[in-house]
Design a protein around this motif. Sequence first.
Motif, PDB file in Angstrom:
ATOM      1  N   ARG A  36      19.258  41.285 -59.211  1.00  0.00           N
ATOM      2  CA  ARG A  36      17.885  41.660 -58.849  1.00  0.00           C
ATOM      3  C   ARG A  36      17.539  41.186 -57.445  1.00  0.00           C
ATOM      4  NH1 ARG A  36      14.424  37.335 -59.134  1.00  0.00           N
ATOM      5  NH2 ARG A  36      15.180  35.499 -60.273  1.00  0.00           N
ATOM      6  N   GLN A  37      18.086  40.027 -57.050  1.00  0.00           N
ATOM      7  CA  GLN A  37      17.824  39.515 -55.709  1.00  0.00           C
ATOM      8  C   GLN A  37      18.503  40.379 -54.655  1.00  0.00           C
ATOM      9  OE1 GLN A  37      19.359  35.569 -56.405  1.00  0.00           O
ATOM     10  NE2 GLN A  37      17.327  34.698 -56.794  1.00  0.00           N
ATOM     11  N   TYR A  53      13.428  37.534 -52.567  1.00  0.00           N
ATOM     12  CA  TYR A  53      13.002  38.439 -53.642  1.00  0.00           C
ATOM     13  C   TYR A  53      11.481  38.630 -53.614  1.00  0.00           C
ATOM     14  CZ  TYR A  53      12.233  40.201 -58.389  1.00  0.00           C
ATOM     15  OH  TYR A  53      11.830  40.950 -59.468  1.00  0.00           O
ATOM     16  N   TRP A  54      10.763  37.513 -53.498  1.00  0.00           N
ATOM     17  CA  TRP A  54       9.301  37.602 -53.514  1.00  0.00           C
ATOM     18  C   TRP A  54       8.743  38.082 -52.177  1.00  0.00           C
ATOM     19  CZ3 TRP A  54       7.165  37.947 -57.977  1.00  0.00           C
ATOM     20  CH2 TRP A  54       7.762  37.346 -59.081  1.00  0.00           C
ATOM     21  N   MET A  79      16.525  43.559 -54.182  1.00  0.00           N
ATOM     22  CA  MET A  79      15.305  43.396 -53.391  1.00  0.00           C
ATOM     23  C   MET A  79      15.622  43.084 -51.940  1.00  0.00           C
ATOM     24  SD  MET A  79      12.145  43.899 -53.851  1.00  0.00           S
ATOM     25  CE  MET A  79      11.749  43.673 -55.584  1.00  0.00           C
ATOM     26  N   GLY A  87       9.339  41.680 -52.207  1.00  0.00           N
ATOM     27  CA  GLY A  87       8.480  42.294 -53.221  1.00  0.00           C
ATOM     28  C   GLY A  87       7.078  42.543 -52.707  1.00  0.00           C
ATOM     29  N   LEU A 108       5.422  46.206 -52.422  1.00  0.00           N
ATOM     30  CA  LEU A 108       4.157  46.486 -53.114  1.00  0.00           C
ATOM     31  C   LEU A 108       3.115  47.013 -52.141  1.00  0.00           C
ATOM     32  CD1 LEU A 108       2.401  46.343 -55.655  1.00  0.00           C
ATOM     33  CD2 LEU A 108       1.869  43.960 -55.065  1.00  0.00           C
TER      34      LEU A 108
END
Length: 459
Positions: A16-17, A152-153, A20, A156, A160
Amino acid sequence: MLSNPKGQLQPGLKQRQINMIAIGGVIGAGLFVGSGAVIGEVGPGAFLAYAMTGIVVIMVMRMLGELAAAHPSTGSFSDYARMALGDWAGFTVAWLYWYFWVMVVGFEAVAGAGILQVWLPEVPLWILSLGLLLLMTATNLYSVHSFGEFEYWFAGIKVLTICVFILLGTLYIIGLWPGHAMDLSNLSPPGGLFPNGGSALFSGIVVAIFSMVGAEVATIAAAETADPERAVIRATRSVVIRVLLFNIGSVFLLTAILPWDSHVPGVSPFVAAFERMGIGWAGDLMNAVVFTAILSCLNSGLFTASRMLFVLAGRREAPHKLIAVSKRGVPVRAILASSLIGYLGAVMAYVSPETVFLFLLNSSGAIILFVYLMIAVSQLVLRPRIPPERLRVKMWFHPVLTLLTMAAMAAILLAMAFKNDTRSQLILGLVSVGIVLLAYLCRRRAVSRGRLVSGHRTI
């Protein structure tokens, strides 16, 4: 504490990292800010400049994905250049790419500090720059997982924001926005799509390509996952939709919402677009998003530079002590060495912004295009050598699209020579290439005389 002087990275990144990192790689701070300058120069047809640039990036990533899926490696394209053209190519690509990212780290630290000063006006710029660099250095030093989680964040938030903008912007231009009827008149002003002439399209491409740099980082990071081949394949196959949706889609909406000549230097066109839609608090929100994008670039830039230095150290083309890693499998010395250059760049931005720092920044400007061109050449040479069962990802219509992509990148470099504000970047970039090639020749001569221990090919 260093526990592995021989240097062995640990697979601490999750799928997942990597996904992203790959997605966020094509959404740089340049898109949020620099797209306004492209629109102001090109006109409503700016989305075509991003479309043409996006096609080049997609082709390069497809070629790189083919090579990385067949031979996953921390050295990524520097290793493939070495395999295809010899040690000189691997040496040159790795050092140029390292130089590019350490300069980006210094620049982004200063840019991020500038945004922080909006909220902390009493704190000196150099202290804020140092604080950001220390934060990202600590993140990278702790573990590769912490790097991946931060990225990742960060990515993200960028994703978004772009998705929200695309949704709201689409509702606005098709007439589903309260108090606003369908209106596409900004796409057809009196001067047409290119009010400044068709040649402006190529000028826009030169700027746009630097806002998409970073997609290739996923192929380097994938080597530190449990299944590098799978990570590369998934990241490569999704690059098309990422570029089309996030870059081309958002710039198209910007040109539809805003008059092309309304750009204000230093102001994000996304802020202007949100304000046009009646969302007045968008300025502070976008400042926060741009700050996040800068942190993402700092984070991934430091990671990428340290891995390139780690690979060079492993081949004894950089001080061999830099290959040592910590108990968590992190190349501590390579990270600290890369951070140090980033610190020096930030210091130069404070001490000598118009001379030394400007020289360093311009000298790294065209390097990414040289690297991309080498990726294409490497794929062209190596494709016949890859066993059919290893071709999990294939470049489309090889070798025709490879050759066309190489021609397109050569055309972009040529366009830089005729554009006043990018000519110095091309010239100084060529000087940088010359310096690295000279360093390689000096090193080879020292090796032949027995003064240095030569590296060896591992792939």
